[in-house]
Design a protein around this motif. Sequence first.
Motif, PDB file in Angstrom:
ATOM      1  N   GLN A  38      -0.074  -2.206   2.511  1.00 15.71           N
ATOM      2  CA  GLN A  38      -0.434  -2.574   1.167  1.00 15.71           C
ATOM      3  C   GLN A  38       0.224  -4.102   1.147  1.00 15.71           C
ATOM      4  OE1 GLN A  38       0.534   0.020  -1.685  1.00 15.71           O
ATOM      5  NE2 GLN A  38       2.611   0.740  -0.415  1.00 15.71           N
ATOM      6  N   ARG A  39      -0.148  -4.834  -0.056  1.00 13.53           N
ATOM      7  CA  ARG A  39       0.522  -5.949  -0.448  1.00 13.53           C
ATOM      8  C   ARG A  39       0.178  -6.886   0.687  1.00 13.53           C
ATOM      9  NH1 ARG A  39       0.295  -6.740  -5.542  1.00 13.53           N
ATOM     10  NH2 ARG A  39       1.946  -8.388  -5.259  1.00 13.53           N
ATOM     11  N   GLY A  43      -3.469   4.076   2.645  1.00 12.69           N
ATOM     12  CA  GLY A  43      -2.504   5.182   2.426  1.00 12.69           C
ATOM     13  C   GLY A  43      -1.192   4.487   1.636  1.00 12.69           C
ATOM     14  N   GLU A  44       0.006   4.746   2.054  1.00 10.30           N
ATOM     15  CA  GLU A  44       1.089   4.148   1.197  1.00 10.30           C
ATOM     16  C   GLU A  44       1.996   3.200   2.348  1.00 10.30           C
ATOM     17  OE1 GLU A  44       1.830   4.633  -1.878  1.00 10.30           O
ATOM     18  OE2 GLU A  44       0.139   5.828  -2.107  1.00 10.30           O
ATOM     19  N   PHE A  45       1.459   2.762   3.246  1.00  9.27           N
ATOM     20  CA  PHE A  45       1.929   2.332   4.585  1.00  9.27           C
ATOM     21  C   PHE A  45       1.718   0.612   4.379  1.00  9.27           C
ATOM     22  CE2 PHE A  45       2.392   0.787   8.841  1.00  9.27           C
ATOM     23  CZ  PHE A  45       3.736   0.753   8.916  1.00  9.27           C
ATOM     24  N   HIS A  85      -5.350  -1.552   0.634  1.00  8.18           N
ATOM     25  CA  HIS A  85      -4.242  -0.773   1.020  1.00  8.18           C
ATOM     26  C   HIS A  85      -4.768   0.516   1.531  1.00  8.18           C
ATOM     27  CE1 HIS A  85      -5.063   2.333  -2.332  1.00  8.18           C
ATOM     28  NE2 HIS A  85      -5.193   1.358  -2.812  1.00  8.18           N
TER      29      HIS A  85
END
Length: 362
Positions: A260-261, A256-258, A254
């Motif tokens: 991922q998955r 950052g928070e942008f 991942h």
Amino acid sequence: MNRISNMQAVSVCVLFLIGSSLFMQNPGNQGADDWLSVLVAWIAYLPLLLLCGRLMKLCPAQDLIGILLKVMGPWLGRFVGMLYVFYAFLIGSMVLRNFGDFCQAVSYTDTPLLVPILMLGVLAIWAAYAGVEVLARTSAVLFVGVMLMFVVVSLLGLSAVKPHNLLPILEHGMLPVLKGGFTSFSLPFGETILLITVFSCISNIQRGSRPLLLGVGIAGFLSVYTSLRNTSILGSDIASSLYFPSYVAISRIHVGEFIQRIEGSSATVFLCALFIKVAVCLLLVSKGTAQIFNLKSYRSLVLQLGLLMIYLSTFVFSSLMQMIEAAGKYYPYFAFPFVAILPLVTWIVAEFRFGRGKRKKA
């Protein structure tokens, strides 16, 4: 006869070899030294790879069963050809089962095993019926997407890599690495012998060994790199305990928070590679059966043999655990005659029958 380009042949080769082996647990897993086992197998297979190229030059425009019939004669050639047909049929069934188990394990837990297997099997039947040329063109398109995904995931995964997970190197010595290399030698590199069915259709058959070398080279690099990535991200203990370490390793990536998955990308690559592998196996089984029994066309057999392959895949193993155990303990010894001994004997006979004669004429 259908003709394919060198690049299309390379695409088929790479997707065929990375198939299930790139995403499932390596049956010969040796912990932190797993990548060394794959590297050893890759290097050890190079002489046999050159042998396959030589066979294609001695028997141009002949597929695997055609080479056996030409070199060993009608009776012995048919017998050995039937063994290879069974070998390819079993591999195709095992690969279909890989896909079914993958779907049940990671996403469709309540879906009957037959459903994903049937979906992939029907696609493989269509591709095998369409012929080598359509299969090769499809591979060339899928190959571009697969390599693009691989590069993007590799770059994004650099932030999750922990190099210390690769240490210590050779903690238990070289013998376990060689044992793991023997397993990787048979699965997947040894299965390259089946690709002669596709490579016999290359436009310039005298240079057929070049795309074969390039394809195995790319597949070997991807296999070694994937083993390094999985171990460095997950650690040797976790990576060796998972059935699908690549899927889990990519899920840890991942940015950052942008971003991922992104493990869905690995599932897409898995599907593309398995589709090509099953289609190639079914094509060999159908064409080989037609040649052995002197049938005019192999296409009349594709549907029946494809459905039999799908049926066998549902009970070839009772569970994913049993499949991993069998692949590590028994499969290398079962496959070794097909990937090493029989090709070597065939090459020796072919050199004696055709190689010397060609040199005399020259």
